[in-house]
Design a protein around this motif. Structure first.
Motif, mmCIF file in Angstrom:
data_model
loop_
_atom_site.group_PDB
_atom_site.id
_atom_site.type_symbol
_atom_site.label_atom_id
_atom_site.label_comp_id
_atom_site.label_asym_id
_atom_site.label_seq_id
_atom_site.Cartn_x
_atom_site.Cartn_y
_atom_site.Cartn_z
ATOM 1 N N PRO A 113 0.802 -1.233 0.000
ATOM 2 C CA PRO A 113 0.000 0.000 0.000
ATOM 3 C C PRO A 113 0.835 1.283 0.000
ATOM 4 C CG PRO A 113 -0.879 -1.561 1.592
ATOM 5 C CD PRO A 113 0.411 -2.146 1.093
ATOM 6 N N ASP A 114 1.944 1.295 0.752
ATOM 7 C CA ASP A 114 2.751 2.526 0.803
ATOM 8 C C ASP A 114 3.392 2.815 -0.558
ATOM 9 O OD1 ASP A 114 2.018 2.557 3.411
ATOM 10 O OD2 ASP A 114 4.010 2.209 4.251
ATOM 11 N N LYS A 115 3.779 1.749 -1.265
ATOM 12 C CA LYS A 115 4.366 1.951 -2.605
ATOM 13 C C LYS A 115 3.285 2.349 -3.618
ATOM 14 C CE LYS A 115 8.450 -0.823 -2.020
ATOM 15 N NZ LYS A 115 9.052 -2.128 -2.117
ATOM 16 N N ILE A 116 2.094 1.767 -3.464
ATOM 17 C CA ILE A 116 0.984 2.170 -4.341
ATOM 18 C C ILE A 116 0.703 3.660 -4.147
ATOM 19 C CG2 ILE A 116 -1.499 1.899 -4.775
ATOM 20 C CD1 ILE A 116 -1.172 -1.075 -3.974
ATOM 21 N N GLU A 117 0.710 4.089 -2.885
ATOM 22 C CA GLU A 117 0.464 5.512 -2.594
ATOM 23 C C GLU A 117 1.492 6.391 -3.313
ATOM 24 O OE1 GLU A 117 0.724 6.615 1.523
ATOM 25 O OE2 GLU A 117 0.174 8.688 1.108
ATOM 26 N N GLN A 118 2.762 5.982 -3.275
ATOM 27 C CA GLN A 118 3.806 6.759 -3.952
ATOM 28 C C GLN A 118 3.536 6.821 -5.456
ATOM 29 O OE1 GLN A 118 6.140 8.533 -2.349
ATOM 30 N NE2 GLN A 118 5.117 7.789 -0.511
ATOM 31 N N ASP A 119 3.144 5.681 -6.047
ATOM 32 C CA ASP A 119 2.831 5.658 -7.490
ATOM 33 C C ASP A 119 1.668 6.599 -7.813
ATOM 34 O OD1 ASP A 119 4.809 3.791 -7.955
ATOM 35 O OD2 ASP A 119 3.458 2.064 -7.855
ATOM 36 N N LEU A 120 0.635 6.555 -6.970
ATOM 37 C CA LEU A 120 -0.549 7.381 -7.238
ATOM 38 C C LEU A 120 -0.240 8.872 -7.103
ATOM 39 C CD1 LEU A 120 -3.302 5.300 -5.395
ATOM 40 C CD2 LEU A 120 -2.922 5.495 -7.851
ATOM 41 N N MET A 121 0.614 9.213 -6.119
ATOM 42 C CA MET A 121 0.920 10.624 -5.901
ATOM 43 C C MET A 121 1.649 11.244 -7.103
ATOM 44 S SD MET A 121 1.754 10.229 -1.859
ATOM 45 C CE MET A 121 2.638 11.701 -1.513
ATOM 46 N N LYS A 122 2.214 10.385 -7.963
ATOM 47 C CA LYS A 122 2.896 10.919 -9.158
ATOM 48 C C LYS A 122 1.907 11.262 -10.271
ATOM 49 C CE LYS A 122 6.912 8.083 -8.319
ATOM 50 N NZ LYS A 122 7.221 6.675 -8.464
ATOM 51 N N VAL A 123 0.729 10.624 -10.265
ATOM 52 C CA VAL A 123 -0.177 10.822 -11.412
ATOM 53 C C VAL A 123 -1.530 11.448 -11.066
ATOM 54 C CG1 VAL A 123 0.874 8.991 -12.787
ATOM 55 C CG2 VAL A 123 -1.038 8.420 -11.281
ATOM 56 N N VAL A 124 -1.903 11.414 -9.787
ATOM 57 C CA VAL A 124 -3.192 12.019 -9.396
ATOM 58 C C VAL A 124 -2.970 13.496 -9.091
ATOM 59 C CG1 VAL A 124 -5.067 11.981 -7.688
ATOM 60 C CG2 VAL A 124 -4.007 9.827 -8.416
ATOM 61 N N ASP A 125 -3.840 14.368 -9.620
ATOM 62 C CA ASP A 125 -3.754 15.809 -9.336
ATOM 63 C C ASP A 125 -3.741 16.050 -7.829
ATOM 64 O OD1 ASP A 125 -3.657 16.817 -11.807
ATOM 65 O OD2 ASP A 125 -5.679 17.691 -11.803
ATOM 66 N N ARG A 126 -2.885 16.932 -7.369
ATOM 67 C CA ARG A 126 -2.779 17.213 -5.933
ATOM 68 C C ARG A 126 -4.140 17.589 -5.347
ATOM 69 N NH1 ARG A 126 -1.366 17.636 -1.229
ATOM 70 N NH2 ARG A 126 0.601 18.302 -0.352
ATOM 71 N N ASN A 127 -4.945 18.307 -6.131
ATOM 72 C CA ASN A 127 -6.237 18.739 -5.576
ATOM 73 C C ASN A 127 -7.292 17.635 -5.545
ATOM 74 O OD1 ASN A 127 -7.055 18.589 -8.194
ATOM 75 N ND2 ASN A 127 -7.245 20.796 -8.517
ATOM 76 N N CYS A 128 -6.896 16.424 -5.948
ATOM 77 C CA CYS A 128 -7.825 15.282 -5.833
ATOM 78 C C CYS A 128 -7.323 14.248 -4.814
ATOM 79 C CB CYS A 128 -8.022 14.646 -7.211
ATOM 80 S SG CYS A 128 -9.227 13.307 -7.268
ATOM 81 N N TRP A 129 -6.156 14.487 -4.243
ATOM 82 C CA TRP A 129 -5.621 13.518 -3.265
ATOM 83 C C TRP A 129 -6.602 13.290 -2.107
ATOM 84 C CZ3 TRP A 129 0.282 14.617 -2.041
ATOM 85 C CH2 TRP A 129 1.016 14.427 -3.221
ATOM 86 N N HIS A 130 -7.258 14.388 -1.665
ATOM 87 C CA HIS A 130 -8.102 14.278 -0.457
ATOM 88 C C HIS A 130 -9.266 13.322 -0.625
ATOM 89 C CE1 HIS A 130 -10.439 17.083 -2.828
ATOM 90 N NE2 HIS A 130 -11.446 16.884 -2.003
ATOM 91 N N ASN A 131 -9.771 13.180 -1.857
ATOM 92 C CA ASN A 131 -10.905 12.251 -1.980
ATOM 93 C C ASN A 131 -10.671 11.156 -3.023
ATOM 94 O OD1 ASN A 131 -11.345 13.757 -4.286
ATOM 95 N ND2 ASN A 131 -13.568 13.821 -4.035
ATOM 96 N N PHE A 132 -9.412 10.973 -3.426
ATOM 97 C CA PHE A 132 -9.158 9.961 -4.466
ATOM 98 C C PHE A 132 -9.613 8.559 -4.019
ATOM 99 C CE2 PHE A 132 -6.567 7.063 -7.089
ATOM 100 C CZ PHE A 132 -7.030 7.469 -8.328
#
Ligand code: SF4
Length: 215
Positions: free
Chosen positions: A160-179
């Motif tokens: 999960p922690d590595k998945i989070e790192q992968d997602l943080m590279k491609v998901v817009d910062r302003n969508c992190w809160h509800n992704f």
């Protein structure tokens, strides 16, 4: 498995975030201490099960002090329907003892401090920071996010922690809160055991569009 290139992964997550822009956190709570208990109880347990028992729980235990002084057997009676209820009960009591002792009864608001509490990993810490304090440091990675990140080609990792790192590279910062809630909404609406690809807003980008065998 197919990993999308960065451009397509960004486009895909942008579409999802727009499509499910109203997706919200699913557990009921009023205070940060409520949220801590609900979030610990929700691991590997359905939200409906947690939401059904928390009204009574929150009536009885309101503060960190209430939980810290709780009798383990009595608290267990309120939460026995969740999985691993014994362990979660212990974690809730121990976490609140620390909060009472070190933070004057106030749930801390930093990732570093939250990760020191028993029963709290990055998923729960992110969830608390976002929903109790409006602090967005990362993306909560729950079972839906793990499953669909792999299916949609956003990550090849299982951790999960590595998945989070992968997602943080491609998901817009302003969508992190509800992704996480966007992904859950998509999974429940269209991309569950039998995906409904013909109605899917990301069918042109999804590597598993109309593939019979999906992971
Ligand atoms: S195209 Fe099908 S498999 Fe891909 S995300 Fe949409 S519903 Fe799921």
């Amino acid at each position: 498995m197919t990993l999308l290139n960065e451009k397509d992964a960004k486009a895909l997550t942008q579409i999802l975030c727009k499509y499910y822009k109203d997706a919200k956190y699913y557990l009921c709570y009023k205070t940060p201490i409520d949220l801590l208990a609900a979030a610990i109880l929700s691991a590997q347990t359905k939200d409906d099960v947690v939401n059904a028992l928390t009204p009574e729980l929150f009536k009885k235990y309101k503060t960190a002090k209430d939980y810290a002084n709780a009798d383990e057997k009595e608290l267990l009676k309120y939460v026995k329907r969740v999985s691993f209820a014994d362990k979660k009960t212990k974690n809730i009591i121990e976490a609140n003892k620390i909060i009472e002792r070190d933070y004057k009864g106030k749930l801390p608001n930093s990732m570093k401090e939250l990760l020191k509490l028993p029963g709290i990993g990055r998923k729960t810490a992110n969830t608390i920071l976002i929903n109790a304090y409006g602090i967005v440091e990362g993306i909560p990675v729950d079972t839906w996010v793990i499953k669909l990140s792999y299916r949609l080609g956003l990550s090849t990792n299982k951790n999960p922690d590595k998945i989070e790192q992968d997602l943080m590279k491609v998901v817009d910062r302003n969508c992190w809160h509800n992704f996480a809630y966007v992904i859950k909404s998509h999974g429940k609406a269209l991309c569950n055991t039998i995906p409904i690809c013909s109605k899917c807003p990301i069918e042109k980008l999804c590597p598993k569009n109309n593939v019979t065998k999906r992971l």
